[in-house]
Scaffold this motif. Sequence first.
Motif, mmCIF file in Angstrom:
data_model
loop_
_atom_site.group_PDB
_atom_site.id
_atom_site.type_symbol
_atom_site.label_atom_id
_atom_site.label_comp_id
_atom_site.label_asym_id
_atom_site.label_seq_id
_atom_site.Cartn_x
_atom_site.Cartn_y
_atom_site.Cartn_z
ATOM 1 N N SER A 149 21.754 58.223 50.897
ATOM 2 C CA SER A 149 21.824 57.137 51.885
ATOM 3 C C SER A 149 23.250 56.645 52.050
ATOM 4 C CB SER A 149 20.939 55.980 51.438
ATOM 5 O OG SER A 149 19.610 56.400 51.354
ATOM 6 N N PHE A 150 23.961 56.487 50.918
ATOM 7 C CA PHE A 150 25.340 55.998 51.006
ATOM 8 C C PHE A 150 26.200 56.976 51.806
ATOM 9 C CE2 PHE A 150 24.692 53.849 46.624
ATOM 10 C CZ PHE A 150 24.000 52.819 47.215
ATOM 11 N N GLU A 151 26.013 58.263 51.541
ATOM 12 C CA GLU A 151 26.823 59.261 52.237
ATOM 13 C C GLU A 151 26.495 59.297 53.728
ATOM 14 O OE1 GLU A 151 26.129 62.743 49.900
ATOM 15 O OE2 GLU A 151 27.424 61.988 48.300
ATOM 16 N N THR A 152 25.196 59.202 54.059
ATOM 17 C CA THR A 152 24.810 59.209 55.472
ATOM 18 C C THR A 152 25.406 58.013 56.201
ATOM 19 O OG1 THR A 152 22.738 60.204 54.769
ATOM 20 C CG2 THR A 152 22.831 59.369 57.012
ATOM 21 N N ALA A 153 25.300 56.823 55.583
ATOM 22 C CA ALA A 153 25.826 55.620 56.234
ATOM 23 C C ALA A 153 27.334 55.733 56.432
ATOM 24 C CB ALA A 153 25.495 54.394 55.390
ATOM 25 N N THR A 154 28.038 56.268 55.420
ATOM 26 C CA THR A 154 29.487 56.424 55.543
ATOM 27 C C THR A 154 29.841 57.391 56.668
ATOM 28 O OG1 THR A 154 29.653 56.028 53.177
ATOM 29 C CG2 THR A 154 31.546 57.016 54.244
ATOM 30 N N ALA A 155 29.105 58.521 56.713
ATOM 31 C CA ALA A 155 29.387 59.520 57.751
ATOM 32 C C ALA A 155 29.128 58.943 59.130
ATOM 33 C CB ALA A 155 28.529 60.761 57.527
ATOM 34 N N MET A 156 28.051 58.159 59.271
ATOM 35 C CA MET A 156 27.746 57.564 60.582
ATOM 36 C C MET A 156 28.814 56.549 60.977
ATOM 37 S SD MET A 156 25.147 58.889 61.962
ATOM 38 C CE MET A 156 25.084 60.501 61.241
ATOM 39 N N ALA A 157 29.336 55.797 60.002
ATOM 40 C CA ALA A 157 30.414 54.846 60.323
ATOM 41 C C ALA A 157 31.657 55.589 60.793
ATOM 42 C CB ALA A 157 30.730 53.987 59.101
ATOM 43 N N PHE A 158 31.950 56.735 60.149
ATOM 44 C CA PHE A 158 33.097 57.540 60.615
ATOM 45 C C PHE A 158 32.859 58.057 62.032
ATOM 46 C CE2 PHE A 158 34.680 58.138 56.173
ATOM 47 C CZ PHE A 158 35.992 57.794 56.421
ATOM 48 N N MET A 159 31.622 58.497 62.315
ATOM 49 C CA MET A 159 31.321 58.992 63.664
ATOM 50 C C MET A 159 31.492 57.880 64.693
ATOM 51 S SD MET A 159 30.525 62.158 63.336
ATOM 52 C CE MET A 159 29.682 62.609 64.828
ATOM 53 N N SER A 160 31.068 56.674 64.333
ATOM 54 C CA SER A 160 31.238 55.541 65.244
ATOM 55 C C SER A 160 32.718 55.292 65.510
ATOM 56 C CB SER A 160 30.585 54.310 64.619
ATOM 57 O OG SER A 160 30.689 53.211 65.451
ATOM 58 N N TRP A 161 33.543 55.427 64.455
ATOM 59 C CA TRP A 161 34.988 55.244 64.644
ATOM 60 C C TRP A 161 35.564 56.358 65.519
ATOM 61 C CZ3 TRP A 161 39.138 58.275 62.596
ATOM 62 C CH2 TRP A 161 40.397 57.737 62.865
ATOM 63 N N PHE A 162 35.071 57.584 65.343
ATOM 64 C CA PHE A 162 35.543 58.692 66.188
ATOM 65 C C PHE A 162 35.236 58.435 67.659
ATOM 66 C CE2 PHE A 162 35.569 61.649 62.414
ATOM 67 C CZ PHE A 162 36.909 61.936 62.506
ATOM 68 N N ALA A 163 34.063 57.830 67.935
ATOM 69 C CA ALA A 163 33.719 57.545 69.330
ATOM 70 C C ALA A 163 34.505 56.353 69.856
ATOM 71 C CB ALA A 163 32.220 57.271 69.454
ATOM 72 N N LEU A 164 34.967 55.485 68.952
ATOM 73 C CA LEU A 164 35.697 54.285 69.380
ATOM 74 C C LEU A 164 37.154 54.586 69.688
ATOM 75 C CD1 LEU A 164 35.490 51.249 69.786
ATOM 76 C CD2 LEU A 164 35.907 50.927 67.369
ATOM 77 N N THR A 165 37.729 55.570 68.979
ATOM 78 C CA THR A 165 39.159 55.846 69.136
ATOM 79 C C THR A 165 39.535 56.209 70.581
ATOM 80 O OG1 THR A 165 39.167 56.560 66.853
ATOM 81 C CG2 THR A 165 41.068 57.144 68.161
ATOM 82 N N PRO A 166 38.792 57.091 71.296
ATOM 83 C CA PRO A 166 39.173 57.362 72.690
ATOM 84 C C PRO A 166 39.140 56.117 73.557
ATOM 85 C CG PRO A 166 37.554 58.954 71.949
ATOM 86 C CD PRO A 166 37.655 57.938 70.879
#
Lengths: 178, 178
Positions: A149-166
């Motif tokens: 669960s911790f790893e999934t939540a971390t990965a999803m937060a990174f994905m959200s940041w990837f979508a925010l950067t553009p």
Amino acid sequence: MFASRPAVHPVEAPPPTDPVGQPTGVLMKDLPGMPGTAGGLGLRVAQFAFAAVALAVMASTNDFPSVTAFCYLVAATILQCLWSFSLAIVDVYALLVKRCLRNRRAVCLFAIGDGITAALTFGAACSSAGITVLIDNDLNICGENHCGSFETATAMAFMSWFALTPSFLLNFWSMASR
Amino acid sequence: MFASRPAVHPVEAPPPTDPVGQPTGVLMKDLPGMPGTAGGLGLRVAQFAFAAVALAVMASTNDFPSVTAFCYLVAATILQCLWSFSLAIVDVYALLVKRCLRNRRAVCLFAIGDGITAALTFGAACSSAGITVLIDNDLNICGENHCGSFETATAMAFMSWFALTPSFLLNFWSMASR
């Protein structure tokens, strides 16, 4: 006589330079991904979805409040969800009434907000990743923790940041290219 | 007679608009903090100094290799030191020969490099901060760890990132405002 018919050729007046019709500033191109476009709405929906999944997965574990970094991740993803959801609604409105959002103050506000939420989400994702790697690789105590669960939540937060950067870069770019 | 002395008032020729002397593009202002200025050199020196202190403090502890996030901090601060030192030398050269660094390709390269090193340094600082808070506040095992050194190194990495952010934003701004 020459004096009675002076050969005066009046200088022809040049056409006016028309400073009103030709704008002095550079016209901003409506790049896909900017606010008020379908690409921009897609980015906002992606940010919201990834942040919401990260929040749900992290909140579903019962021991996240014992680690400060995981609490910070929950707070940052809540803020990210609120921000992305608000801007998604603004984008939907702009698309429905076909109104462009290239107002200078609006772009400035979007760029600052995107920058702050991007820094918060990225910081939360990085600190959670540090803890997750410590638990999983360095200490090998995954048996008594919800590593998945911790790893999934971390990965999803990174994905959200990837979508925010553009979004951030495009807004900052349009703010600067005025 | 009136006809022999026609009252012709030749239209006065307006001054030429001089399209050569006035460039059509927007002139980039040399804001303090941009590459090739004294402010830019100061920012680079600050980035280098903070990153070097973070690296020295973290490397002085004997147990940093046991935690992945601290190894990552060491790697990120080494990269940050190299990048800031190189650009400080470029700034010194530009100041000595009084040459401006507002070349489009150079600004683009600086902006991309600053963005990458800023993300790496900020990520390393955040993950180290997550571990440090876990050790100090959540687990209370500071007695058997070098908490002071870890916290100092993390704080210095954050300071290095704070000094790097204006460089990145100014370079990105000048890249966009061309």
